[in-house]
Each structure stands twice: as structure tokens, then as C-alpha cells.
Design an enzyme around this catalytic site. Sequence first.
Site, PDB file in Angstrom:
ATOM      1  N   SER A  54      12.229   6.191   7.920  1.00 29.81           N
ATOM      2  CA  SER A  54      11.928   5.800   9.297  1.00 29.81           C
ATOM      3  C   SER A  54      12.416   4.375   9.547  1.00 29.81           C
ATOM      4  CB  SER A  54      10.419   5.886   9.537  1.00 29.81           C
ATOM      5  OG  SER A  54      10.101   5.405  10.823  1.00 29.81           O
TER       6      SER A  54
ATOM      7  N   CYS B 198       3.577   8.496   1.514  1.00 26.03           N
ATOM      8  CA  CYS B 198       4.103   7.491   2.438  1.00 26.03           C
ATOM      9  C   CYS B 198       4.317   6.209   1.633  1.00 26.03           C
ATOM     10  CB  CYS B 198       3.103   7.291   3.573  1.00 26.03           C
ATOM     11  SG  CYS B 198       3.643   6.098   4.790  1.00 26.03           S
TER      12      CYS B 198
ATOM     13  N   CYS C  96       1.676  -2.689  15.680  1.00 24.40           N
ATOM     14  CA  CYS C  96       1.638  -2.396  14.235  1.00 24.40           C
ATOM     15  C   CYS C  96       0.912  -3.492  13.471  1.00 24.40           C
ATOM     16  CB  CYS C  96       3.053  -2.231  13.706  1.00 24.40           C
ATOM     17  SG  CYS C  96       3.128  -1.972  11.925  1.00 24.40           S
TER      18      CYS C  96
ATOM     19  N   CYS D 166      -0.819   5.604  10.294  1.00 22.50           N
ATOM     20  CA  CYS D 166       0.416   4.891  10.679  1.00 22.50           C
ATOM     21  C   CYS D 166       0.072   3.557  11.302  1.00 22.50           C
ATOM     22  CB  CYS D 166       1.199   5.656  11.732  1.00 22.50           C
ATOM     23  SG  CYS D 166       1.587   7.323  11.334  1.00 22.50           S
TER      24      CYS D 166
ATOM     25  N   ASN E  43      -2.970   4.220  16.503  1.00 26.77           N
ATOM     26  CA  ASN E  43      -4.073   3.973  15.573  1.00 26.77           C
ATOM     27  C   ASN E  43      -4.541   2.531  15.721  1.00 26.77           C
ATOM     28  OD1 ASN E  43      -4.159   6.563  14.179  1.00 26.77           O
ATOM     29  ND2 ASN E  43      -2.131   6.013  13.423  1.00 26.77           N
TER      30      ASN E  43
ATOM     31  N   SER F 202      11.939   5.003  15.299  1.00 28.14           N
ATOM     32  CA  SER F 202      10.767   4.577  16.058  1.00 28.14           C
ATOM     33  C   SER F 202      11.215   4.132  17.447  1.00 28.14           C
ATOM     34  CB  SER F 202      10.076   3.422  15.319  1.00 28.14           C
ATOM     35  OG  SER F 202       9.595   3.881  14.087  1.00 28.14           O
ATOM     36  N   LEU F 203      11.281   5.078  18.352  1.00 32.65           N
ATOM     37  CA  LEU F 203      11.786   4.772  19.696  1.00 32.65           C
ATOM     38  C   LEU F 203      10.693   4.117  20.547  1.00 32.65           C
ATOM     39  CD1 LEU F 203      14.328   4.998  21.448  1.00 32.65           C
ATOM     40  CD2 LEU F 203      13.468   7.205  22.253  1.00 32.65           C
ATOM     41  N   HIS F 204       9.613   4.834  20.752  1.00 28.27           N
ATOM     42  CA  HIS F 204       8.386   4.297  21.356  1.00 28.27           C
ATOM     43  C   HIS F 204       8.453   3.898  22.827  1.00 28.27           C
ATOM     44  CE1 HIS F 204       6.791   4.511  17.390  1.00 28.27           C
ATOM     45  NE2 HIS F 204       7.295   3.389  16.948  1.00 28.27           N
TER      46      HIS F 204
ATOM     47  N   CYS G  52       6.433  -5.538  15.553  1.00 27.20           N
ATOM     48  CA  CYS G  52       6.131  -4.572  16.611  1.00 27.20           C
ATOM     49  C   CYS G  52       4.682  -4.800  17.035  1.00 27.20           C
ATOM     50  CB  CYS G  52       6.320  -3.149  16.103  1.00 27.20           C
ATOM     51  SG  CYS G  52       8.020  -2.831  15.596  1.00 27.20           S
TER      52      CYS G  52
ATOM     53  N   CYS H 283       6.131  -7.047   6.955  1.00 31.27           N
ATOM     54  CA  CYS H 283       7.328  -6.655   7.691  1.00 31.27           C
ATOM     55  C   CYS H 283       7.727  -7.826   8.572  1.00 31.27           C
ATOM     56  CB  CYS H 283       7.048  -5.417   8.553  1.00 31.27           C
ATOM     57  SG  CYS H 283       8.518  -4.791   9.396  1.00 31.27           S
TER      58      CYS H 283
ATOM     59  N   GLY I  81       6.797  -2.145   5.978  1.00 29.71           N
ATOM     60  CA  GLY I  81       8.150  -2.673   5.919  1.00 29.71           C
ATOM     61  C   GLY I  81       9.201  -1.860   6.639  1.00 29.71           C
ATOM     62  N   GLU I  82      10.339  -2.496   6.846  1.00 28.25           N
ATOM     63  CA  GLU I  82      11.480  -1.848   7.495  1.00 28.25           C
ATOM     64  C   GLU I  82      12.501  -1.520   6.402  1.00 28.25           C
ATOM     65  OE1 GLU I  82      12.758  -0.543  10.443  1.00 28.25           O
ATOM     66  OE2 GLU I  82      14.380  -0.221   9.024  1.00 28.25           O
TER      67      GLU I  82
ATOM     68  N   GLU J 296       0.818  -1.204   0.000  1.00 30.16           N
ATOM     69  CA  GLU J 296       0.000   0.000   0.000  1.00 30.16           C
ATOM     70  C   GLU J 296       0.853   1.255   0.000  1.00 30.16           C
ATOM     71  OE1 GLU J 296      -4.101  -1.204   2.059  1.00 30.16           O
ATOM     72  OE2 GLU J 296      -2.517  -0.987   3.526  1.00 30.16           O
TER      73      GLU J 296
END
Length: 409
Positions: free
Chosen positions: A238, A128, A142, A382, A339, A260-262, A139, A135, A206-207, A115
Site C-alpha cells: 500500500s 500487516c 493517521c 488501520c 479508525n 491510498s487515494l482518500h 496524513c 512515517c 510507514g510508507e 508494530e
Amino acid sequence: MQIPGHIDPVTTGTVPLRGGNRVDLVGLTREGVRAALEEAGLDAKAAKLRAKQIWHWIYHRGVTDFDAMTDIAKAMRPWLTERFIVGRPTVREAQLSNDGTRKWLLAAADGQEYEMVFIPDADRGTLCVSSQVGCTLNCRFCHTGTMRLVRNLTAGEIVGQVLLARDALGEWPKGNMAGGDQDDDEAGHYTADGRMLTNIVMMGMGEPLYNFDEVKGALKIVMDGDGLALSKRRITLSTSGVVPMMARAGEEIGVNLAVSLHAVSKEIRDEIVPLNRKYGIEELLEACAAYPGANNARRITFEYVMLKDKNDSDADARELVRLIKQYRLPAKVNLIPFNPWPGAPYECSSPERVRAFSNLIFEAGISAPVRTPRGRDIMAACGQLKSAATRPSRAELDRIAAEKQAALG
Ligand code: SAH
Ligand code: SF4
């Protein structure tokens, strides 16, 4: 060390060609286009000239049909058509959110789906872009991380998203494409008006740093001055924290970095970003401090998803500030309200909590805006991207909307 759920993405060599036996020129380097032409039989000088012309048509004018390449000799155009194509991903579905965000479900030549999302704002338009189908890094917050089918996208499939977006937004330089025989001088025939797509974020599925070569190849094409010509300052990559690839990303690609610390403790980050078990917070922040090109004018963005009662306390905010100062990071923080997606194990922090968290960081002199969720109604926000086979049904979307309504009321 094995990360739970981690599997290696399938390499890209297995993707069948879209145009039958014809070679897709999209995604090749300039040198690659030249070499392909030479291999097909042009002499060195002709290959060089034609490659330059074709590059310009593909990436500056958005042309996919060799017949429309009016400065190439008429007799040569069918010869090119027999051997090459200028491909685009197939659009399976295009959706428009009530906030103007657009999402496209795309299919590669082998049927794999991914997408892309376009987010219009008053002062910019951000595309984006996805780097993988699915991925490998699960996470926990996600949706993409729950997908099992994974392969790396090719450079052509990555840059193809940008080309397709420009098609859809109708913003290729307009002009007299049909007229003229040869030597159609573009000057005066078109204007590069209506820039809608101004920024690119590698924040789709994806990463990107697990698909370094293809992402690098695609972004080099996007930044090429004779084509799409997007500045590296308008591109952000990212990463969830693939530490060994971060320095190379800075040196070889040179775009803005988002991390992406989070979470600020090993315990919580291990849980929500499992890659943390491999590359811990200290290592990650050291790599950020060393990121080539980061300075006060070009800060690193730390993304921080707001999960209720998980990572959103005042103590977490203070620790985040302490870490940024300890490592002397030129940083800003981007707070992302979580989200939701069907079956997600978390809830979003309350708006008051998000505000308090943001204020604590601001008070320490660090910018910490809250990212407005965009395109939630079409699952384009996201962390909501996922391919069709396992996408939520209309009924599920309605249920999410109802839950949101209930939470508000
Ligand atoms: N794989 C890369 C880039 C894609 S994700 C990465 O993880 O950085 C883009 C951003 O959305 C990341 O910061 C990611 O952590 C965040 N994200 C993922 N799921 C989310 C969700 N459900 N709600 C809010 N943000 C999410
Ligand atoms: Fe992959 Fe990024 Fe989602 Fe983590 S947040 S699962 S790294 S896409």
C-alpha cells in the site's frame, strides 16, 4: 518541494548488531549469506552448500539455532554459532483483540519500536507488516503520521516480522528437529499443515515506497520458493502515492498494489494526504494506469477512508467513479471506516453514509466493499499504530470506547 512536516528517515546503516559482533543472517539475500560464509573463511564450494542448507533452515523450517541444523556437520555448528545469528525482533508486548486480531509491539536491536498485526479471517490470515518506525508523511487521519521518531526498517527487520509471526502462530513445518545427526532428510518427518498466515499486506507503520530497497529485499525473501514461498498474488503493498517509485515497484517486486487515494479533489487530498501537494491526483492515477501487472484479473485497490463531512458525499462517490473510468483503471475500491485515535481531528462517517457511498460505486459496476474494522479495542486497526512511548494509556482507550458507545447509543 518540501512537504509540510516532511523529514528524511535516518538511513539503516546505523543499527547496532543484535548478536554482538556476530552477523545476523536474516534479511541477507541468498548470495549475501554465501558471501558472509566465504568471508568468514569457508571455501567457495562449502560456502555455497552451507548457504543453501542454512537458507532452508531459516526460511522453511524457522530454525534459529545452528545446533538444530542437523544436516550441517556437528563440528561446524559451534563455528557458525560463534560468527552468526539468526535473529528475531524482540517482542515488547503482545495483545489479543476480542475479534481475534493480534498485535505485537516489537523492538529493534537499537531499541526502536514498531508494530505488526495479524488478522485472522475464515478463509485467510493476513499479516500487516511495518516498513518504517513512524512515517514521514503526516496524513492527517493517521496516528502513525504523528510520530516523530522515524527510521527505515532493514530488510531483516521487515522479514523478521514474518518469521516472528510464524513462530507465534506455531506454523513452521513440524517434525523431527532434534533427532538425527547429519543428513536428517526432512521428507516424511514433518508436514506443512495449518497455514494460518496466508497473506501479507505492507500496510503497517510507514510508507513502503520511501524504503524501497529494504522492502524489496524483504519481499524477495518472502517470495523465495525455497523458503517462505508466499505467492506475489498474496502480497499487497500500500502506498500513499509515491508516484516515481510505482513503476519500479511493479517491475521489480511485482506484488499487488493498493493506493491510498482518500479524496477526489486537489483541495481535500492536499489537506488529508499532504504528499498530494507533491504528486497530484492526475499524476497518481496515470501511474496506476501504467502499473505493470495490473489488469482485470489483478486489480488495483483504491483505499478510501470515510471521514464525516470531509470526503464522503454522493458527489465525491460519483467523482471517484468518473476518475476510475476516465483513466480506465482495473480497480476496486476499499472503503475504510475511519479508525479514531486520541486527538484525531476527524470523525468516522455514519454507517448509512458509508453504505450509500458504497452503493453508488457498486451501481457503476465497481466493487466497493466496506472494510470491517479489526482490532480497534487494542489500537490495531488501520492508522492506529504508534510506538509505545506515545501510546494511549488504558484510561485513554477506555475513553475512546466510551465515546464509541455514546455515538452508537
Ligand atoms: N503508508 C501506506 C501504508 C500504511 S497505512 C499508505 O498510506 O498507504 C494503511 C492504510 O490505512 C492506508 O490506506 C491509510 O491511509 C489507512 N489509514 C491511516 N489512518 C487511518 C485511520 N485512522 N482510519 C482508517 N484508515 C486509516
Ligand atoms: Fe504514513 Fe500511510 Fe499513515 Fe500516511 S497513512 S502517515 S503514508 S502510514
